[in-house]
Design a protein around this motif. Structure first.
Motif, PDB file in Angstrom:
ATOM      1  N   PHE A   3      50.485  29.075  41.676  1.00 41.11           N
ATOM      2  CA  PHE A   3      50.348  29.356  43.028  1.00 41.11           C
ATOM      3  C   PHE A   3      50.701  31.038  43.013  1.00 41.11           C
ATOM      4  CE2 PHE A   3      52.576  31.103  46.818  1.00 41.11           C
ATOM      5  CZ  PHE A   3      51.871  30.579  47.733  1.00 41.11           C
ATOM      6  N   GLY A   4      49.630  31.732  43.364  1.00 43.20           N
ATOM      7  CA  GLY A   4      49.800  33.105  43.598  1.00 43.20           C
ATOM      8  C   GLY A   4      49.008  33.738  42.197  1.00 43.20           C
ATOM      9  N   MET A   5      48.565  32.990  41.322  1.00 38.43           N
ATOM     10  CA  MET A   5      47.723  33.533  40.332  1.00 38.43           C
ATOM     11  C   MET A   5      46.470  33.396  40.662  1.00 38.43           C
ATOM     12  SD  MET A   5      48.181  32.698  36.385  1.00 38.43           S
ATOM     13  CE  MET A   5      47.094  31.006  36.044  1.00 38.43           C
ATOM     14  N   ILE A   6      45.698  34.762  40.853  1.00 36.23           N
ATOM     15  CA  ILE A   6      44.211  34.713  41.375  1.00 36.23           C
ATOM     16  C   ILE A   6      43.212  33.730  40.383  1.00 36.23           C
ATOM     17  CG2 ILE A   6      42.626  36.145  41.680  1.00 36.23           C
ATOM     18  CD1 ILE A   6      44.380  38.432  42.370  1.00 36.23           C
ATOM     19  N   ALA A   7      42.934  32.725  41.085  1.00 37.29           N
ATOM     20  CA  ALA A   7      42.014  31.714  40.437  1.00 37.29           C
ATOM     21  C   ALA A   7      40.682  32.261  39.805  1.00 37.29           C
ATOM     22  CB  ALA A   7      41.853  30.533  41.451  1.00 37.29           C
ATOM     23  N   TYR A   8      40.699  31.622  38.725  1.00 36.91           N
ATOM     24  CA  TYR A   8      39.387  31.894  37.632  1.00 36.91           C
ATOM     25  C   TYR A   8      38.741  30.422  37.645  1.00 36.91           C
ATOM     26  CZ  TYR A   8      36.661  32.151  33.237  1.00 36.91           C
ATOM     27  OH  TYR A   8      35.784  31.843  32.341  1.00 36.91           O
ATOM     28  N   ALA A   9      39.427  29.420  36.843  1.00 39.51           N
ATOM     29  CA  ALA A   9      38.929  28.197  36.732  1.00 39.51           C
ATOM     30  C   ALA A   9      40.425  27.107  36.766  1.00 39.51           C
ATOM     31  CB  ALA A   9      38.173  28.082  35.151  1.00 39.51           C
ATOM     32  N   SER A  10      40.560  26.571  38.036  1.00 44.72           N
ATOM     33  CA  SER A  10      41.682  26.148  38.294  1.00 44.72           C
ATOM     34  C   SER A  10      42.057  25.004  37.272  1.00 44.72           C
ATOM     35  CB  SER A  10      41.872  25.662  39.724  1.00 44.72           C
ATOM     36  OG  SER A  10      41.204  26.865  40.491  1.00 44.72           O
ATOM     37  N   SER A  11      41.237  24.137  36.752  1.00 50.79           N
ATOM     38  CA  SER A  11      41.743  23.240  35.819  1.00 50.79           C
ATOM     39  C   SER A  11      41.841  23.497  34.524  1.00 50.79           C
ATOM     40  CB  SER A  11      40.544  22.007  35.911  1.00 50.79           C
ATOM     41  OG  SER A  11      39.654  22.444  35.165  1.00 50.79           O
ATOM     42  N   LEU A  12      41.704  24.924  34.245  1.00 49.81           N
ATOM     43  CA  LEU A  12      42.051  25.510  32.815  1.00 49.81           C
ATOM     44  C   LEU A  12      43.014  26.444  32.878  1.00 49.81           C
ATOM     45  CD1 LEU A  12      38.415  25.870  32.012  1.00 49.81           C
ATOM     46  CD2 LEU A  12      39.622  24.224  30.808  1.00 49.81           C
ATOM     47  N   ASP A  13      43.236  27.009  33.866  1.00 41.23           N
ATOM     48  CA  ASP A  13      44.146  28.330  34.006  1.00 41.23           C
ATOM     49  C   ASP A  13      45.578  28.004  33.678  1.00 41.23           C
ATOM     50  OD1 ASP A  13      42.123  29.791  35.011  1.00 41.23           O
ATOM     51  OD2 ASP A  13      42.429  29.941  36.948  1.00 41.23           O
ATOM     52  N   GLN A  14      46.241  28.706  32.932  1.00 41.46           N
ATOM     53  CA  GLN A  14      47.874  28.666  32.840  1.00 41.46           C
ATOM     54  C   GLN A  14      48.382  29.875  32.543  1.00 41.46           C
ATOM     55  OE1 GLN A  14      51.114  25.970  33.068  1.00 41.46           O
ATOM     56  NE2 GLN A  14      49.128  25.645  33.761  1.00 41.46           N
ATOM     57  N   ALA A  15      49.483  30.025  33.183  1.00 42.01           N
ATOM     58  CA  ALA A  15      50.294  31.458  32.571  1.00 42.01           C
ATOM     59  C   ALA A  15      51.092  31.191  31.636  1.00 42.01           C
ATOM     60  CB  ALA A  15      51.183  31.846  34.088  1.00 42.01           C
ATOM     61  N   GLY A  16      51.479  32.451  31.038  1.00 36.05           N
ATOM     62  CA  GLY A  16      52.344  32.158  29.712  1.00 36.05           C
ATOM     63  C   GLY A  16      52.878  33.520  29.292  1.00 36.05           C
ATOM     64  N   PRO A  17      53.968  33.207  28.564  1.00 36.00           N
ATOM     65  CA  PRO A  17      54.593  34.644  28.138  1.00 36.00           C
ATOM     66  C   PRO A  17      54.068  35.208  26.819  1.00 36.00           C
ATOM     67  CG  PRO A  17      55.900  32.489  27.267  1.00 36.00           C
ATOM     68  CD  PRO A  17      54.505  32.152  27.828  1.00 36.00           C
TER      69      PRO A  17
END
Ligand code: GLN
Length: 446
Positions: free
Chosen positions: A174-188
């Motif tokens: 949520f709030g991470m601008i979408a590129y490819a939603s089924s693949l996108d994941q935030a990380g450290p």
């Protein structure tokens, strides 16, 4: 204060930060100090962090490094950023990336390429190139990145730092601008696996505003940092070692194998037979999802709007023509094509089937091993300006994109240097929810 000073000195040469606001940073730092003084601060209070420009943040320009969003100051904050703000972490600024996270070199940014701190003639990698450059140059102790097909792990490898792409669904999108939603994941992204584990503890968690967020009990991702490696089975996929890997990368992987063996880990050969299918499957699926996600940038409610137009259609067309860069347009064209009537079955549906086969390969391999050891990228960081052929660039994602297709956690950690002194990382891929042990394995050889 020290970080702001270092940024003022070194950022002009690196172009890692693209938005700075000293007043805001100092206000956040004072608030954290007050919490610390009052004795009710969380452990991360006062620790500075850099955010990839893809995360929306109230009051900050959140442009995703695109001209389209150059005038977009977000009215809301991404859940993962809010989680870190709640801990009292202090925003140093917003860091560079490839436009809408499409790319592997950071050269697709509207704000110009970021540079590799080890050698400023080289790219930092991408798309989270600014995050990696900032951490590597000590312009931030930690940063957030996002990874759709390797964008955390590949720049981490090129800049000599550690970066983790978590299991799909454990960190809110949520709030991470979408590129490819089924693949996108935030990380450290950080110097060490230990720092990544501490950061992930604060990042992860269920979020009802992300429909693919997983409802799971809270975990402590630092719990296996000191677990010995004895008996750990590490899989070496024979397809990864067949061809295409540079001598520098080969040497680094061999050195890492030695480190694991010295601590009692056991190497086993595994097979990922569909490896060759992952690049075509990824670029069909990622472009398809991008073409729908980016249809919202039409110049109507926010973002760039052309100055002159005769009618509504022309306003859409001109706004998008002016606001989006050439790589983004290429993905939209590919995505629109593979989703169109008559081609949908042949491309999009086929790619979905390949995606399943790629994911099944990993499940078969994980019967024989705990983690898979792989390169993070086929070479060390390329020269700026050297990646003019898009297909060649797509092919360099070979080692990272399968983990996104399968939703698996994977990290990259520094493991050696190329013959010309550039850092080279290695990658560890685990089964779903194996982050704690994955970070522990990295910590043990770091
Ligand atoms: N290089 C890949 C792409 O351009 C990966 C990008 C990413 O992980 N965001 O799609």
């Amino acid at each position: 204060g020290e970080y702001l000073k270092a940024i003022a000195e070194r950022n002009p040469a690196l172009n890692a930060y693209i938005t700075l606001d000293e007043e805001k940073t100092r206000a956040e730092a004072r608030a954290a100090d007050a919490r610390i003084a009052a004795g009710n601060a969380a452990p991360l209070a006062g620790v500075p962090i850099a955010y990839k420009d893809i995360f929306c943040q109230t009051g900050w320009r959140s442009a995703c490094a695109s001209k389209m969003l150059d005038n977009f100051v977000s009215p809301y904050t991404a859940t993962v950023v809010q989680n870190l703000l709640d801990e009292g972490m202090v925003t140093l600024g917003r860091v560079n990336m490839d436009e809408f996270a499409m790319g592997s070199c950071n050269e697709n940014s509207y704000y110009g390429a970021s540079r590799n701190p080890w050698n400023t003639a080289r790219v930092p990698g991408g798309s989270s190139g600014g995050s990696a450059a900032a951490v590597a140059a000590r312009l931030a102790p930690v940063a957030l990145g996002s990874d759709t097909g390797g964008s955390i792990r590949q720049p981490a490898s090129h800049c000599g730092i550690t970066g983790l792409k978590p299991t799909y669904g454990i960190v809110s999108r949520f709030g991470m601008i979408a590129y490819a939603s089924s693949l996108d994941q935030a990380g450290p992204m950080a110097q060490t696996a230990e720092d990544c584990a501490i950061l992930l503890n604060a990042m992860a968690g269920f979020d009802e505003r992300d429909s693919t967020s997983l409802e799971r009990a809270k975990e402590d991702y630092t719990r296996d940092l000191d677990t010995p490696l004895k008996g750990l089975r590490i899989g070496l996929p024979k397809e990864y070692f067949a061809e295409g890997m540079s001598a520098d990368v080969q040497k680094t992987v061999q050195a890492a194998i030695g480190l694991f063996q010295a601590q009692g880990a056991q190497m086993v050969e595994v097979s990922l037979p569909q490896t060759g299918l992952s690049i075509p499957a990824y670029y069909v699926i990622a472009s398809a999802e991008a073409s729908t996600n980016l249809s919202r940038y039409d110049g109507v409610r926010y973002g760039h709007r052309a100055a002159e137009f005769a009618n509504l259609d022309e306003m859409y067309g001109k706004s998008r023509a002016e606001g989006l860069g050439s790589e983004v347009k290429r993905r939209i064209m590919i995505g629109t094509y593979v989703l169109s009537h008559g081609y949908y079955d042949a491309y999009y549906l086929k790619a979905q089937k390949l995606r399943r086969l790629v994911a099944d390969d990993f499940q078969t391999a994980f019967k024989e091993c705990d983690f898979i050891l792989a390169p993070a990228a086929p070479t060390a960081a390329p020269l700026i300006g050297s990646s003019s052929d898009p297909v060649q660039t797509y092919l360099s994602d070979i080692y990272t994109i399968a983990a996104n297709l399968a939703g698996l956690p994977a990290l990259s950690l520094p493991a050696g240097f190329s013959s010309d002194g550039l850092p080279v990382g290695i990658q560890l891929i685990g089964n779903h929810f194996s982050e704690a042990r994955l970070l522990g394995a990295a910590h043990q050889i770091q």
